[in-house]
Write an enzyme that holds these catalytic residues in place. Structure first.
Site, mmCIF file in Angstrom:
data_model
loop_
_atom_site.group_PDB
_atom_site.id
_atom_site.type_symbol
_atom_site.label_atom_id
_atom_site.label_comp_id
_atom_site.label_asym_id
_atom_site.label_seq_id
_atom_site.Cartn_x
_atom_site.Cartn_y
_atom_site.Cartn_z
ATOM 1 N N GLY A 73 10.964 -9.978 -6.789
ATOM 2 C CA GLY A 73 9.977 -9.274 -5.988
ATOM 3 C C GLY A 73 10.401 -7.880 -5.603
ATOM 4 C CB ALA A 98 4.838 -9.962 -9.074
ATOM 5 C CB SER A 99 4.282 -4.508 -7.980
ATOM 6 O OG SER A 99 2.919 -4.885 -8.154
ATOM 7 C CG ASN A 100 1.817 -7.706 -3.235
ATOM 8 O OD1 ASN A 100 1.757 -8.882 -2.900
ATOM 9 N ND2 ASN A 100 1.582 -6.712 -2.397
ATOM 10 C CG HIS A 133 3.967 -0.308 2.188
ATOM 11 N ND1 HIS A 133 3.149 0.201 1.204
ATOM 12 C CD2 HIS A 133 4.065 -1.642 1.944
ATOM 13 C CE1 HIS A 133 2.783 -0.773 0.391
ATOM 14 N NE2 HIS A 133 3.313 -1.900 0.819
ATOM 15 C CG HIS A 134 7.586 -1.555 6.460
ATOM 16 N ND1 HIS A 134 8.849 -1.250 6.013
ATOM 17 C CD2 HIS A 134 7.133 -2.530 5.626
ATOM 18 C CE1 HIS A 134 9.171 -2.005 4.983
ATOM 19 N NE2 HIS A 134 8.135 -2.797 4.721
ATOM 20 C CE LYS A 137 6.796 -0.400 -0.720
ATOM 21 N NZ LYS A 137 7.665 -1.523 -1.149
#
Length: 249
Positions: A73, A98-100, A133-134, A137
């Protein structure tokens, strides 16, 4: 399953909760202070990697050489995909990347491709992607945004490339440049406090805007998808994505 967690940050802890709730055993937790080693993977059925962009390739190499099916991930290693694919094949290994891993996001990927096909005939609309995003990241744009961009471009012949003017050094995708290119898709990467992940695709004209958006409320969806992938990969060989796991191909 007996599982090794590679990376034990917020995502690793969320994955741990779901693994235990589904009756699986965690036999190792690899971190920077306690890296992967032979003893840690001795009885492992699968490894789940949510580590860092600078360590993920070394982790993948170690796990493939030791014939451990691997769920990846971690993002930021796109430029090395061909090398990893070759290694999976040469080791007769198994890897899901997977990117997500969120089921909702993977449905969103499919919706993005279908919308791109629909909008291709309407040149008055200009597509763009925004991701939020936070602030912790590490990569920008996000791996999810890159997957969305690739899916859009593949289904929308008016565009051939993407650009992000705030691309980070860890974004190693071949198209992660800071220059506005002709026929290129704009990705805007924003970093805000405590945002789990929001991705929006806009098609904007002088008259109106058509938008689709996915907003993650917490990390549970990402973690559950990774565990489902780990359960799915048992007794399989090859390199796969969540499209294969969810039969969305």
């Amino acid at each position: 399953m007996k599982v090794v967690l590679v990376g034990y940050g917020k995502m690793g802890k969320e994955i741990e909760k779901i693994l235990l709730s589904r009756g699986h055993d965690i036999i190792g937790k690899a971190t920077e202070e306690s890296p992967l080693n032979d003893a840690m993977i001795k009885d492992a059925d699968v490894a789940i990697d949510f580590s860092t962009p600078h360590s993920v390739l070394e982790n993948i190499d170690f796990l493939l050489r030791n014939n451990i099916p691997t769920i990846v991930g971690t993002t930021g290693w796109n430029a090395s995909y061909s090398k990893v694919k070759t290694q999976v094949e040469s080791c007769n290994g198994a890897l899901v990347h997977a990117s997500n891993f969120s089921i909702g996001v993977n449905l969103f990927f499919k919706l993005n491709e279908q919308l791109a096909q629909l909008m291709e005939e309407y040149a008055e609309y200009t597509p763009s992607i925004t991701e939020i995003h936070h602030t912790e990241k590490l990569d920008a744009p996000s791996g999810t945004a890159i997957t969305l961009a690739d899916g859009l471009i593949h289904n929308y012949s008016n565009l051939t490339d993407w650009y992000c003017q705030t691309a980070s050094s860890s974004s190693t995708h071949k198209n992660s440049n800071n220059q506005v290119q002709e026929k290129s898709l704009k990705i805007e990467a924003l970093r805000e406090h405590d945002v789990k992940g929001t991705h929006r695709i806009d098609y904007t004209s002088t008259i109106d805007t058509i938008s689709i958006q996915h907003e993650a409320h917490n990390r549970t969806g990402f973690a559950l998808g990774a565990v489902i992938a780990a359960e799915w990969i048992q007794n399989k060989k090859g390199i796969f994505t969540m499209k294969d796991v969810l039969q969305l191909s």
